[in-house]
Scaffold this active site. Structure first.
Site, PDB file in Angstrom:
ATOM      1  N   GLU A   5       0.782  -1.226   0.000  1.00  0.00           N
ATOM      2  CA  GLU A   5       0.000   0.000   0.000  1.00  0.00           C
ATOM      3  C   GLU A   5       0.825   1.295   0.000  1.00  0.00           C
ATOM      4  OE1 GLU A   5      -2.742  -0.350   3.258  1.00  0.00           O
ATOM      5  OE2 GLU A   5      -3.820  -2.004   2.338  1.00  0.00           O
ATOM      6  N   GLU A  10      -5.865  -8.081  -0.081  1.00  0.00           N
ATOM      7  CA  GLU A  10      -6.655  -7.872   1.130  1.00  0.00           C
ATOM      8  C   GLU A  10      -8.107  -7.596   0.757  1.00  0.00           C
ATOM      9  OE1 GLU A  10      -5.158  -4.867   3.758  1.00  0.00           O
ATOM     10  OE2 GLU A  10      -3.069  -5.504   3.543  1.00  0.00           O
TER      11      GLU A  10
END
Length: 804
Positions: free
Chosen positions: A462, A567
């Site tokens: 991320e 995720e």
């Protein structure tokens, strides 16, 4: 649902209304929650509206899942993580659940996916429904492997046969040896003894090869199926449960044997996993080797009353180091020992999952200066993870979750605050250091002893693309890719797939960025829970994942190549202890930073012990739709720890294990097949070069256009004016596992490519450096003579495609 006994039986279509009431059409899903709401006021894009928050340092980024921290023009964070109505055009993540697939604004979505086999809002190539999750031919074809017996322990009959063979060998030696000593040797007395070759990378520091001179056969069973008994390292026993034809395999005298299989439909570790065809059905081990407050809240609750409460692993480590009476920093190792054990790996295989994504912090290798993290200890437990994954036939996606300086300013990056990776005066130096850590990990997992278990390497988790810019991020990705291919080589089986996160840009922005790249996969993290909140029941989200994500995933598989969701969760609200950060409240209850209308009490969502049967069915339906839409996925996360204050899990939507135990997660993930309709699926396989087959490699023109380093660094300026390291430091090679002296085995050296011998980046003694975690707005120090740059990593050589 399709029968397990009959081949090619179509799944019954699932009612997509999300409730138990009759409907005139199986495909008329209810509207997204509260469609009367058309807009929200979310001040995140204007930080001055938020006011000061005493728990966040001055100048720091907002906590995880908030909007962009950039205070300049540029793309905003996508709203699956952001709280803003500001959107990035053509991204499937830029809408809230209030406006999914709005036919009046198709441009808001990546592609124009509609899960309706009866018709379409759009025509042409853009209307691409999602790909199926199940393998072609149904479950029966997947389960044919159950007919093949797994490796078995030595039987008495085999021992007798071996004894006879040994007797024959002894008889032969009785004839050969006298002939040698009395006939051959006198005529060849100048012969020299053969010697074993030494390790070619002996110059690397901290490496070892575990070997011994003798091997004693063990009477311990080396394999087993459903119902077999497992004894763990501490002597604790449990029963292995796997109703899917999987079997474990571990021989202490042959510890690198890859004979285990997670399920009948998943290739054993010693077989080829066909990416794009075989599905990655995975789960994360979040909060284990890289802690997060909402996953292991008890660690953080202990220090809530400190003058400076622990809000991330940095402050947690500081608090633990000061707490000598309470166990000091060794409390982290206690957490490693107990939070995840071998039994979890066995249960994951028994749950029908075949992959594990394991987040780690860079301190698994080393720390520098005043960084308070516990260094190196978590590596011992990652080695255990490799051992346990091997034993139960699971493959690992190694996820580098935290980088020096922080890649996003969120608590899971190690330190809540600012983004100092590829941003600010230390942005380039932190990137240099990060490339070294990627190199060290790649060299280890590319060794033949480990490459069939650790098959994917997620190089950054991320990164805030809107802060550092996509160009700089793409250059870093390409440099890291070349480093990884240098370590393991090119072609199928030579080192891991390289997983790159989308940086919160639309997937389409990455199409053709790395053409002809050998084994690369694009990772996205779709969440619904951090947008505008709604009190609508979970049953109204029955098909939201299908309409939000399915078509975009399908388009990405066709245009980019292998695409995975590293995720996702079952959460549709932000309810849960510490989910947004320690003591930061929730949007749902109106207690979060900014102006949020209260939707109700979070207890409706978190009181899982009182969920009724209808609620559990609705959550399960949402999970199935998510799995079907995302296709290759890793649920976040396997386990949530109990709160020390309430004694129970406070964020139930994020625990796969809790859902299995209480009936809202599918006991068989293949039940997801068809949850979204699959009217016109993308057809595997991937292109040959995308799976390690013959190809020309990334074109030289692309490599030139994305040469490392970038000319400038965001908020830092020209690279030539910024602090830089020199590649002259000793390489901290990761240690290999050790074995009893009775076991003869080569565990490797920790370094796959002996020719890769250049040192790691370290400070130049005569230069001035800022703290790697300095505020990015700080002015750089005076220009210092740059250190020798690492020689450019050449593009890996590819096997040319055969001529027609």
């Amino acid at each position: 649902m399709a029968s397990n006994d009959k081949p090619n039986v179509a799944y019954d279509p699932l009612p997509l209304t999300g409730d138990d009431q009759p409907t005139t059409s199986l495909y008329n899903a209810p509207p997204s929650p509260d469609p009367r709401l058309s807009s929200f006021h979310t001040p995140q894009m204007n930080p001055t509206e938020l006011g000061a928050d005493p728990s966040i340092p001055v100048g720091a980024a907002q906590p995880r899942f908030l909007g962009s921290t950039a205070l300049y023009d540029g793309p905003a964070m996508r709203e699956s993580f952001a709280s803003s109505q500001h959107t990035i055009p053509n991204s499937e993540y830029t809408s809230s659940v209030y406006a999914l697939n709005d036919p009046s604004a198709p441009g808001r979505f990546e592609g124009s996916y509609r899960d309706d086999p009866r018709g379409s809002y759009y025509t042409g190539d853009q209307n691409v429904p999602m790909s199926p999750v199940g393998a072609a031919g149904g479950r029966t074809l997947e389960e044919k492997r159950t007919a093949y017996a797994p490796p078995r322990a030595k039987s008495r009959r085999k021992i007798m046969i071996l004894a006879v063979v040994a007797a024959l060998i002894l008889l032969l030696l009785a004839v050969v040896i006298p002939v040698y000593f009395f006939v051959v040797r006198p005529n060849n007395n100048e012969s020299s003894n053969a010697s074993t070759s030494s390790d070619s990378s002996a110059s690397k520091s901290n490496h070892a090869t575990a070997t011994s001179s003798a091997s004693t056969p063990s009477a311990t069973p080396v394999t087993g199926r459903d119902g077999s008994e497992i004894t763990m390292e501490d002597g604790t026993k449990f029963t292995y449960r796997n109703s899917f034809g999987g079997y474990w395999y571990y021989d202490e005298n042959d510890p690198f044997n890859n004979g285990a299989r997670a399920q009948a439909w998943s290739p054993a570790l010693n077989e080829t996993f066909r990416y794009g065809t075989d599905k990655m059905r995975g789960v994360n081990l979040g909060g284990w080797l890289n802690t997060e407050p909402f996953i292991s809240p008890a660690l953080y609750e202990k220090y809530l009353n400190n003058p400076t409460p622990a809000v991330d692993e940095w402050t947690l480590s500081e608090a633990m180091r000061a707490d000598t009476a309470g166990g000091g920093i060794n409390q982290l190792e206690d957490h490693y020992k107990t939070f995840i054990t071998e039994k979890d790996f066995a249960e994951i295989a028994g749950a029908g999952l075949n992959f594990i994504r394991i987040p780690i912090g860079f301190w698994i290798i080393e720390v520098r200066d005043e960084e308070p993290f516990l260094p190196k200890v978590s590596w011992t437990y990652f080695l255990k993870a490799i051992k346990w994954a091997r034993k139960y036939g699971l493959r690992i996606n190694l996820d580098l979750h935290a980088l020096p300086g922080s890649q996003n300013g969120w608590n899971h990056s190690g330190r809540l605050g600012t983004t100092g990776f590829l941003n600010g005066p230390m942005g380039y130096a932190n990137a240099q250091r990060s490339l070294d850590y990627i190199r060290i990990l790649a060299e280890f997992i590319s060794q033949p002893q480990y490459k069939d278990v650790v098959t994917i390497f997620g190089i950054i988790n991320e990164p805030q693309g809107s802060v550092m810019g996509q160009d700089a991020l793409a250059r870093f990705y390409l440099e890291a890719y070349n480093i990884i291919r240098t370590a393991g080589g090119t072609g199928e089986g030579n080192g891991p797939y390289v997983s790159i996160h989308d940086g919160f840009f639309p997937r389409t922005d990455w199409t053709n960025t790395f053409p002809n790249a050998d084994r690369i996969t694009l990772d996205s993290h779709p969440y619904l829970c951090f947008n505008g909140q709604s009190s609508a029941p979970i049953s109204t989200y029955a098909t939201t994942p299908c309409t939000s994500w399915g078509g975009a995933v399908n388009n990405s598989m066709a245009s980019f190549g292998l695409t995975n969701a590293g995720e996702f969760s079952n959460a549709v609200t932000d309810c849960g202890l510490f989910l947004n950060g320690v003591n930061l409240g929730t949007r749902y209850e109106g207690t979060y930073i900014g102006v949020w209308p209260r939707m109700g009490s979070c207890s409706t969502w978190t009181d899982w012990q009182n969920y009724d049967a209808a609620t559990k069915r609705a959550i399960r339906q949402f999970a199935l739709a998510s799995m079907d839409a995302l296709q290759d996925y890793f649920f976040w996360t396997w386990k949530i720890g109990n709160s020390s204050r309430t004694g129970k899990v406070e964020t139930p939507a994020w625990s796969y294990q809790l859902g299995l135990e209480n009936g809202w997660m599918p006991t068989d993930p293949r039940d997801a097949t068809g949850a979204c309709g699959n009217s016109n699926p993308w057809s595997p396989p991937l292109r040959a070069w995308q799976t390690g087959g013959a190809g020309a490699g990334i074109p030289a023109s692309v490599s030139s256009n994305l040469a490392w380093p970038p000319a400038t660094i965001s908020m830092g300026g020209a690279v030539t004016t910024l602090p830089t390291y020199t590649p002259t430091g000793p390489i901290p090679t990761l240690p290999v596992p050790t074995f009893p002296s009775s076991v003869t085995v080569n565990a490797g050296s920790g370094w796959a490519n002996a020719a890769d011998s250049q040192g790691v980046f370290v400070p130049i003694p005569t230069c001035t450096y800022l703290d790697p975690w300095v505020d990015p707005s700080t002015a750089p120090p005076p220009v210092c003579a740059a250190g020798t740059r690492r020689e450019a990593i050449p593009d890996p050589l590819f096997t040319p495609a055969p001529q027609a």
